[in-house]
Design a protein around this motif. Structure first.
Motif, short mmCIF file in Angstrom:
data_model
loop_
_atom_site.label_atom_id
_atom_site.label_comp_id
_atom_site.label_asym_id
_atom_site.label_seq_id
_atom_site.Cartn_x
_atom_site.Cartn_y
_atom_site.Cartn_z
N TYR A 402 0.83 -1.21 0.00
CA TYR A 402 0.00 0.00 0.00
C TYR A 402 0.86 1.26 0.00
O TYR A 402 0.43 2.31 -0.49
N LEU A 406 -0.41 3.58 -2.81
CA LEU A 406 -1.08 4.81 -2.40
C LEU A 406 -0.15 6.01 -2.39
O LEU A 406 -0.59 7.14 -2.64
N HIS A 407 1.14 5.78 -2.08
CA HIS A 407 2.05 6.92 -1.90
C HIS A 407 3.25 6.89 -2.83
O HIS A 407 4.04 7.84 -2.83
N ARG A 438 -12.37 6.12 -4.46
CA ARG A 438 -11.87 4.82 -4.92
C ARG A 438 -12.64 3.72 -4.23
O ARG A 438 -12.14 3.12 -3.27
N TYR A 442 -10.50 -3.17 0.68
CA TYR A 442 -9.21 -2.80 1.25
C TYR A 442 -8.81 -3.77 2.36
O TYR A 442 -9.65 -4.28 3.10
N ASP A 455 -9.57 7.50 4.13
CA ASP A 455 -8.34 8.04 3.54
C ASP A 455 -7.77 7.06 2.53
O ASP A 455 -7.31 7.46 1.44
N ASP A 456 -7.77 5.76 2.86
CA ASP A 456 -7.30 4.77 1.90
C ASP A 456 -8.15 4.78 0.63
O ASP A 456 -7.64 4.53 -0.47
N GLY A 458 -9.30 7.25 -0.83
CA GLY A 458 -9.13 8.51 -1.55
C GLY A 458 -9.95 9.64 -0.99
O GLY A 458 -9.96 10.74 -1.56
#
Length: 958
Positions: A402, A406-407, A438, A442, A455-456, A458
């Motif tokens: 992730y 994600l980053h 999104r 998860y 937050d994960d 989006g």
């Protein structure tokens, strides 16, 4: 490392673009509910060309019904415009219908049933920019002969319409309900809420709302009759598509082996070289030379003129210093540069929940992420949050994918030969969908709050309702339950965020973030006979005069009466409030508005439109709108003026008035319409009232202009002759020069159109009686039941033969006349008939035979012998055969008259004793087998009717 990542990113990006462009074909439902396609044959549609494959202007094929429905779901305001389009088409077909009278169900049904309307709507949507030519081509390519969408029109259970289509000429008040094709196929209410899948290249991020059909055609109700359908589609696992290879020519596939995607990047100074690496050594200064050497299995490197050095296990920077020192001892003033020409391959192992576990030979610069990509990525049960890197029994590190997904943070730890990459089973998982950027499935690792999960995903979209987040939760090994944020009504956004941060999440949670209402609650609507229809913002205390300022806000000639359709709380049922438009514009009767009010202004010709009718001898007869002060003369001018055959002295004006509110009394007046129109005589003119009918008469004898009669055959001057009203046959024959010596006036044939029409009706009625006569009317009561089958078969054959003869002999239209060669002898007698326009008089030559036909042994024409009877000629034809009806033999004279058993002459007891003249015909009918008196008489008349044209045919042959 960066090179392989770039390759993976490139592959993923390409695949992502391919998915967008091909998504329409993948999501298209080839068994769409409607089943309609553009291959229908709209034979009456002039908008098609080449059999309906494309529009006439070269654009792609028209949209199918479900494709149009999908566009209407994305652009709901277009429905109002399409109703105006349908209204215009109905007006062109002569059926006046207002757009407000067309319900959603009627529009959907007409789109589903009319290829012509779909072609017009496609042109309309293309002209308005709702679809482009590229969209139309994509639709056509994705449909594959079927609809590229899956869509059902919502219906109520009690709506039934057996015909399945709604013609434009059906008035709306006659329609109780029109189900769609999907409803007729058994669509239930449960599957109506699924979102529409569009073939557009850029589908909106927000889920589509469902527009339910409204009971009234109000834009306010259209906004309120929207649902936010539950998204029951299967969510994808976040990050699962990273390890898929996509191309424009193939479907998604697991990522290829590392050998198929070589890693070709420069090695850094910290790269540890080892056996198998190929080094390029460049010398310049005292000597200029470039050599390439491979480190052998013992880790040694052979140098020119300097022997071998041990370099395995050294970093590239350290190895360069060792090689430079060694070479400088052999070459004076030499400068040395060392680079890695080719990286060695290392063998590592990828195990656990991966697509292709096993050993892989990869580049020595590879990282655990490269190894995982070479193995095809984790399986559906493999973890994306925990990737373990072992060197022997030592755990080198744990990698969270992730961080990369994600980053963009990548692990820099390189693999060495013999390393192992382990993918364990997935950890706790949570689904997030709805108004998030999104939506996906998860995997949890450290996230324990709802805020972290959002937050994960989006973050939430701008349309998210933070106070309406619902979580479907699984109580481990016990049950399922549904929980939500415990927010009091009217909570502030800050308190909602605080509750989200504090709300815990658990394994198996399905988090649904609902959307805010899809419409504004502070609006009023304006529609009808106005310049700017649509939505307007509402504020407290808003009054009607703030919407209608002056007549400039309305189209010409509005009606005096307007209406406000108000949705009354709490159930928002509609009520209508009438108001006077002129009073409102001057400040009187200024009503206070409420949210969702619809201000509707009608045109003067829409609200019980005053109309007048003009008929008769004008260029454009019909019904016209009654404007203020319209007179009869002005109405005639609007209708194009008089035709040349118009009677100008007087015209009829019919008016009506309602007496006592219980009955209508008509009044007719005569006006001098010619003076009123041509000379502007106001005293001859008359003002019109609603419902008046003005009739312009025709000049006397106008239709008789150019009347003529055709004379053929044995006259001195055959041809076409005009005649005056009342002129008789003798006058026409004298003008034609009289009879020739070879003529036979007794066999003259006068054909008249009116007689032909009467004969046609009589023949059709006779055929109908024969075809519809019952079996009881055909059978004799004395026939035994055992003989009925054979007898009925014979009667059927007899009926078929008679009907065939009737249909094969067209009506002649012959009018029986009695004339001879001496015109003076019958002139001005009843035999001297008046001629009519279109008459044809045929004078044959004198025949030298008598014709014997029907059921005789030798039907033929026999040479005429003076004074001989019908029996004499019948014997010359061999006599009647066995199936002849000897009792009903009849004679047809050359002039068309018939002599039969019931003709009433003195010799009617024996037709065969009748003395015949040239051109006469003896007819021996067929015996009617086993029939009743009614049936026998019916077929006898049929045989006579089928034989009557023989004499006319004989006259035409002479």
């Amino acid at each position: 490392m960066s090179g392989q990542s770039s390759s993976a990113d490139s592959t993923g990006t390409s695949g992502s673009g391919t998915t967008l462009s091909s998504g329409a074909s993948q999501s298209a439902d080839p068994t769409a509910a409607s089943g309609l396609s553009t291959t229908e044959n709209p034979s009456t549609n002039t908008s098609f060309a080449n059999g309906g494959t494309s529009l006439a202007n070269g654009a792609p094929a028209p949209l199918t019904a479900d494709q149009i429905f999908a566009v209407l779901q994305e652009e709901p305001d277009t429905i109002v415009e399409l109703k105006s389009l349908v209204s215009d088409l109905a007006q062109q077909q002569g059926t006046p219908i207002q757009p407000d009278s067309i319900t959603d169900e009627m529009l959907y049904s007409k789109i589903a049933s009319s290829p012509e309307l779909r072609a017009n709507i496609t042109t309309f949507l293309r002209a308005r920019g709702y679809v482009t030519d590229n969209d139309l081509q994509s639709f056509a390519a994705g449909s594959d002969g079927n609809d590229a969408f899956s869509f059902q029109v919502p219906q109520t259970p009690d709506q039934q319409f057996a015909g399945g289509s709604l013609p434009l000429n059906v008035l709306p008040e006659a329609i109780s309900g029109v189900p769609s094709q999907a409803s007729r196929a058994g669509t239930t209410q449960s599957n109506l809420a699924r979102p529409v899948t569009s073939a557009r290249t850029n589908p909106p991020r927000e889920p589509q709302v469902l527009h339910r059909p409204t009971p009234y055609n109000l834009l306010s109700l259209r906004d309120l009759y929207t649902q936010l359908p539950e998204q029951n589609g299967q969510l994808k696992r976040f990050g699962s598509e990273v390890f898929l290879r996509r191309s424009g020519y193939s479907s998604n596939q697991i990522a290829p082996n590392a050998r198929e995607t070589p890693l070709d990047v420069p090695a850094g100074p910290a790269y540890v070289i080892g056996p198998g690496d190929s080094l390029t050594i460049t010398l310049w200064g005292g000597i200029s030379q470039t050599v390439t050497r491979v480190i052998d299995r013992e880790g040694k490197l052979a140098l020119p003129e300097a022997g071998v050095v041990q370099v395995a296990g050294l970093s590239l920077e350290h190895a360069q210093a060792v090689i430079a020192d060694t070479l400088k001892r052999q070459f004076r003033d030499a400068q040395v540069a060392v680079t890695v020409a080719r990286l060695r391959s290392i063998r590592i192992f990828v195990v656990g929940d991966v697509q292709r576990p096993g050993a892989y030979d990869i580049s020595s610069l590879s990282t655990p992420l490269n190894a995982l990509y070479a193995a095809g990525g984790p399986t559906s049960t493999g973890s994306l949050r925990l990737l373990r890197h072992y060197r022997g029994k030592e755990l080198i590190g744990e990698i969270d994918l992730y961080d990369f997904l994600l980053h963009g943070v990548q692990n820099e730890e390189h693999l060495e030969s013999g390393d192992t990459v382990l993918v364990p089973p997935t950890g706790p998982q949570v689904s997030v969908y709805g108004a998030v950027k999104r939506p996906a499935l998860y995997e949890l690792k450290g996230e324990t709050t709802l805020a972290a999960m959002l937050d994960d995903a989006g973050g939430v979209t701008v349309t998210a309702e933070l106070g309406h987040i619902v979580i479907d939760r699984v109580v481990a090994n016990q049950q399922r339950e549904t929980v939500s944020l415990d927010l009091p009504a009217g909570s502030s956004p800050d308190s909602a965020r605080a509750a989200i941060v504090a709300f815990p999440v658990h394994d198996g949670d399905r988090i649904h973030v609902s959307r805010i209402l899809p419409y504004s609650q502070r609006l009023v609507y304006v529609e009808g006979h106005v310049v700017r229809p649509g939505r307007m913002p509402y504020h407290d205390g808003m009054q009607l005069s703030e919407v209608l300022h002056s007549y400039q806000d309305m189209l010409p000639e509005p009606a005096d009466r307007g209406e406000i359709i108000r949705l009354v709380p709490p159930d928002l049922h509609p009520e209508t409030i009438n108001f006077n438009v002129p009073e409102t514009l001057i400040g009187n009767n200024n009503l206070t508005l409420q949210p969702f009010d619809t201000i509707r202004i009608l045109g003067r010709y829409e609200a019980d439109a005053p109309q007048v009718t003009v008929g008769g001898e004008v260029l454009r007869p019909g019904t016209y709108a009654l404007s203020e002060g319209l007179t009869a003369a002005q109405l005639v001018r609007m209708a194009g003026g008089f035709k040349r055959d118009a009677l100008l002295t007087d015209a009829d004006l019919t008016s009506y008035q309602v007496v006592g509110g219980t009955k209508v009394v008509s009044d007719r007046a005569s006006i001098r319409i010619g003076d009123a129109v041509d000379h502007n005589d106001r005293s001859a003119d008359a003002p019109l009232k609603p419902g008046d009918v003005l009739t312009i008469h025709q000049l006397t004898g106008w239709n008789d202009i150019g009347s003529s009669i055709t004379i053929e055959g044995e006259v001195s001057h055959p041809g076409v002759y005009g005649f005056q009203q009342g002129e008789r046959l003798s006058s026409i024959l004298r003008r034609a020069g009289g009879f020739r010596d070879t003529s036979y006036p007794a066999g003259a044939v006068l054909v008249r159109d009116d007689v032909r029409k009467l004969e046609e009706k009589s023949r059709e009625e006779l055929i109908r009686q024969i075809e519809t006569s019952s079996t009881a009317a055909r059978m004799r009561p004395t026939i035994a039941s055992g003989d009925q089958s054979a007898t009925l078969q014979l009667i059927q054959e007899e009926q078929t033969e008679v009907l065939s003869r009737l249909r094969s002999q067209p009506p002649t239209g012959r009018l029986v006349i009695h004339i001879d060669s001496d015109i003076s002898s019958w002139e001005n007698t009843p035999a001297d008939i008046e001629v009519r326009s279109g008459d044809v008089l045929r004078i044959p030559k004198r025949p030298g035979f008598v014709l014997v036909s029907g059921q005789v042994y030798n039907a033929s024409a026999i040479t005429f012998s003076p004074g001989k009877t019908a029996a004499w000629y019948l014997r010359r034809a061999g006599g009647a055969n066995q199936i002849a009806n000897k009792g009903d033999i009849f004679v047809i004279r050359a002039n068309g008259s018939v002599v039969g058993r019931g003709s009433g002459s003195w010799f009617d007891h024996d037709v065969l004793s009748t003395q015949l003249e040239p051109g006469d015909v003896v007819v021996v009918p067929q015996k009617i087998i086993g029939a009743s008196v009614f049936w026998r008489n019916l077929l006898t008349v049929a045989q006579l009717s089928s034989s009557i044209a023989i004499t006319a045919s004989v006259a035409g042959l002479l």
